[in-house]
Design an enzyme around this catalytic site. Structure first.
Site, PDB file in Angstrom:
ATOM      1  N   LYS A 121      57.181  -0.314 -20.254  1.00  0.00           N
ATOM      2  CA  LYS A 121      57.779  -1.237 -19.271  1.00  0.00           C
ATOM      3  C   LYS A 121      56.711  -2.004 -18.518  1.00  0.00           C
ATOM      4  O   LYS A 121      56.861  -3.202 -18.270  1.00  0.00           O
ATOM      5  CB  LYS A 121      58.666  -0.478 -18.274  1.00  0.00           C
ATOM      6  CG  LYS A 121      59.998  -0.045 -18.862  1.00  0.00           C
ATOM      7  CD  LYS A 121      60.986   0.336 -17.783  1.00  0.00           C
ATOM      8  CE  LYS A 121      62.298   0.809 -18.390  1.00  0.00           C
ATOM      9  NZ  LYS A 121      63.218   1.368 -17.406  1.00  0.00           N
ATOM     10  N   LYS A 204      68.865  -1.038 -31.067  1.00  0.00           N
ATOM     11  CA  LYS A 204      69.949  -0.307 -30.395  1.00  0.00           C
ATOM     12  C   LYS A 204      70.707  -1.226 -29.438  1.00  0.00           C
ATOM     13  O   LYS A 204      70.127  -2.169 -28.873  1.00  0.00           O
ATOM     14  CB  LYS A 204      69.415   0.945 -29.680  1.00  0.00           C
ATOM     15  CG  LYS A 204      68.702   0.695 -28.376  1.00  0.00           C
ATOM     16  CD  LYS A 204      68.604   1.985 -27.552  1.00  0.00           C
ATOM     17  CE  LYS A 204      68.273   1.616 -26.116  1.00  0.00           C
ATOM     18  NZ  LYS A 204      68.739   2.418 -25.073  1.00  0.00           N
ATOM     19  N   LYS A 207      71.577  -2.930 -22.696  1.00  0.00           N
ATOM     20  CA  LYS A 207      71.952  -3.972 -21.731  1.00  0.00           C
ATOM     21  C   LYS A 207      70.807  -4.953 -21.525  1.00  0.00           C
ATOM     22  O   LYS A 207      71.025  -6.063 -21.076  1.00  0.00           O
ATOM     23  CB  LYS A 207      72.441  -3.389 -20.416  1.00  0.00           C
ATOM     24  CG  LYS A 207      71.419  -2.562 -19.699  1.00  0.00           C
ATOM     25  CD  LYS A 207      72.021  -1.959 -18.453  1.00  0.00           C
ATOM     26  CE  LYS A 207      71.129  -0.872 -17.906  1.00  0.00           C
ATOM     27  NZ  LYS A 207      71.247   0.414 -18.568  1.00  0.00           N
TER      28      LYS A 207
HETATM   29  P1  ATP Z   1      68.199  -0.307 -21.467  1.00  0.00           P
HETATM   30  O1  ATP Z   1      68.630  -1.702 -21.200  1.00  0.00           O
HETATM   31  O2  ATP Z   1      67.064   0.172 -20.589  1.00  0.00           O
HETATM   32  O3  ATP Z   1      67.997  -0.026 -22.923  1.00  0.00           O
HETATM   33  P2  ATP Z   1      70.704   0.996 -21.661  1.00  0.00           P
HETATM   34  O4  ATP Z   1      71.909   0.808 -20.809  1.00  0.00           O
HETATM   35  O5  ATP Z   1      70.826   0.310 -22.962  1.00  0.00           O
HETATM   36  O6  ATP Z   1      69.390   0.566 -20.942  1.00  0.00           O
HETATM   37  P3  ATP Z   1      69.836   3.606 -20.850  1.00  0.00           P
HETATM   38  O7  ATP Z   1      70.072   3.358 -19.403  1.00  0.00           O
HETATM   39  O8  ATP Z   1      68.437   3.727 -21.361  1.00  0.00           O
HETATM   40  O9  ATP Z   1      70.556   2.527 -21.797  1.00  0.00           O
HETATM   41  O10 ATP Z   1      70.589   4.902 -21.322  1.00  0.00           O
HETATM   42  C1  ATP Z   1      71.649   5.561 -20.653  1.00  0.00           C
HETATM   43  C2  ATP Z   1      72.247   6.571 -21.606  1.00  0.00           C
HETATM   44  O11 ATP Z   1      72.950   5.902 -22.670  1.00  0.00           O
HETATM   45  C3  ATP Z   1      71.222   7.473 -22.299  1.00  0.00           C
HETATM   46  O12 ATP Z   1      71.762   8.781 -22.388  1.00  0.00           O
HETATM   47  C4  ATP Z   1      71.071   6.866 -23.672  1.00  0.00           C
HETATM   48  O13 ATP Z   1      70.683   7.806 -24.646  1.00  0.00           O
HETATM   49  C5  ATP Z   1      72.467   6.304 -23.947  1.00  0.00           C
HETATM   50  N1  ATP Z   1      72.397   5.113 -24.791  1.00  0.00           N
HETATM   51  C6  ATP Z   1      71.929   3.895 -24.408  1.00  0.00           C
HETATM   52  N2  ATP Z   1      72.026   3.006 -25.424  1.00  0.00           N
HETATM   53  C7  ATP Z   1      72.555   3.683 -26.461  1.00  0.00           C
HETATM   54  C8  ATP Z   1      72.896   3.309 -27.802  1.00  0.00           C
HETATM   55  N3  ATP Z   1      72.734   2.077 -28.234  1.00  0.00           N
HETATM   56  N4  ATP Z   1      73.433   4.236 -28.625  1.00  0.00           N
HETATM   57  C9  ATP Z   1      73.623   5.494 -28.166  1.00  0.00           C
HETATM   58  N5  ATP Z   1      73.322   5.916 -26.928  1.00  0.00           N
HETATM   59  C10 ATP Z   1      72.790   5.036 -26.078  1.00  0.00           C
END
Ligand code: ATP
Ligand code: LTN
Length: 349
Positions: A121, A204, A207
């Site tokens: 980051k 993946k 957001k």
């Molecule tokens: P970022 O934008 O930082 O990637 P995010 O909302 O996509 O954030 P995190 O806040 O990192 O995701 O993760 C929150 C939870 O959701 C964690 O337990 C993570 O393993 C799960 N998670 C996030 N994205 C995925 C995905 N694409 N598939 C499965 N699980 C996910």
């Protein structure tokens, strides 16, 4: 007394997800929330919204407050039951920041510098816009965990290193000052499928992805969700089969279909045998909308009564404090801080 009637104490688990978007997405739901909901029946579960962590990057204050409530509403609407588990907002439990300070003073600078999420980051943001808060993020996370003495911390693989740090800090504290902390284990959900971006199915679903069109958000209107699924990129060829290497787009859609219907992937492939990609998308759009629509509706209902939602969260914070304050008092006494003779403070007689 017949001891066989006394239930064995349940193991404790604790987890949290940052309120950093205006909606959780399907990856958060299938990768984390559904497991949380399942675990609350089996474990003494504690779930929280880490808003202190959220401000390690700049946040608009009104937006942060709103996202914290929306996140809470989505947890509850997805089945997190405040009667079965403890649900709270991190900033309402001051012990997190208090324990984090003590742990900051036990963490080596080099040790914190090795945290890969920080390295990634801060490299992306550049040194000038990286805060010290982002640097100490994993130590605050260790405080979140250790305050509640959980046996397990259900998280994705990306959080393993942070849970390992909290284990190291727990052991270090216990050795140096005497036993206080349970040494927690990461509960990594191996069977939990990763959900990929609909427009870029080798990345993946996230957001912070480039374009919102690859996301399925819990709070989106059903017609937006249906459109995104119908516009998902597919792969060369026409056959519907599960092949992550050759057919990442179709495999992602099959995974989502399988998880939401509870059918295994082979059965889903069988169901679509001889049919076209378009058929899969149309059916999947219905499956997703049918599944998410009640969650969205319930979340909106909860948000419509903000006073009640805030009350539920306050009750959760009180429950959390009743655990956290006991651990913190023990820590403060062991470190050598004088007892503060107020009801609220650690070290109270
Ligand atoms: P970022 O934008 O930082 O990637 P995010 O909302 O996509 O954030 P995190 O806040 O990192 O995701 O993760 C929150 C939870 O959701 C964690 O337990 C993570 O393993 C799960 N998670 C996030 N994205 C995925 C995905 N694409 N598939 C499965 N699980 C996910
Ligand atoms: N860093 C985690 C969120 C988080 C957390 C925690 C998870 C903060 N404190 C304590 C488990 C236990 C994330 O980004 N998913």
């Amino acid at each position: 007394m017949n001891t066989s009637t006394v239930p064995a104490p349940r193991q404790r688990v604790l987890s949290g997800m940052q309120p950093s978007g205006s909606s959780l997405h399907l990856g958060n739901y299938l990768g984390a929330l559904v497991h949380w909901v399942r675990m609350q029946d089996e474990y003494d579960a504690i779930y929280f919204i880490p808003d202190l962590h959220a401000i390690t990057v700049p946040q608009d204050p009104a937006e942060l407050a709103s996202r914290t409530r929306v996140t809470a509403a989505q947890y509850i609407a997805s089945g997190v039951d405040v009667e079965k588990c403890t649900l709270f907002v991190q900033s309402q439990v001051p012990e997190h920041a208090q324990l984090a300070w003590v742990l900051n003073c036990l963490t080596g600078f080099g040790e914190a510098s090795r945290m890969t999420q920080f390295k990634d980051k801060s490299l992306k943001q550049g040194a000038d816009s990286t805060t010290v808060g982002l640097f100490t993020y994993p130590i605050l996370q260790a405080a979140d965990i250790l305050l509640y003495q959980p046996e397990g911390v259900p998280v994705g693989e990306d959080q393993r290193q942070h849970v390992e740090l909290s284990r190291d800090l727990a052991q270090r504290f216990n050795t140096r000052f005497g036993p206080v902390f349970v040494v927690p284990k990461p509960f990594i959900q191996k069977e939990s499928a990763k959900i990929y971006d609909l427009q870029n199915p080798t990345a993946k679903m996230s957001k912070s992805a480039g374009s919102p069109s690859g996301l399925i958000n819990l709070m989106d209107e059903p017609k937006v969700t249906a459109k995104r699924i119908k516009s998902a990129v597919t792969d060369d060829g026409a056959e519907i089969r599960f092949d992550r290497g050759e057919k990442p787009g179709i495999s992602n859609l099959l995974t989502i279909y399988s998880l939401l219907t509870g059918k295994n992937v082979d059965d889903v492939v069988g169901h679509f045998e001889g049919r076209m990609y378009g058929h899969l998308k149309v059916e999947l759009a219905d499956v997703v909308v049918d599944h998410l629509e009640p969650i969205r509706t319930r979340a909106l209902e909860l948000l419509a009564d903000q006073a009640e939602l805030d009350r539920l969260l306050n009750v959760g914070a009180e429950k959390a404090r009743s655990i956290a304050s006991v651990t913190l008092a023990d820590v403060f006494a062991k470190v050598g801080f004088l007892p503060a003779h107020t009801h609220d403070s650690a070290g109270a007689p």
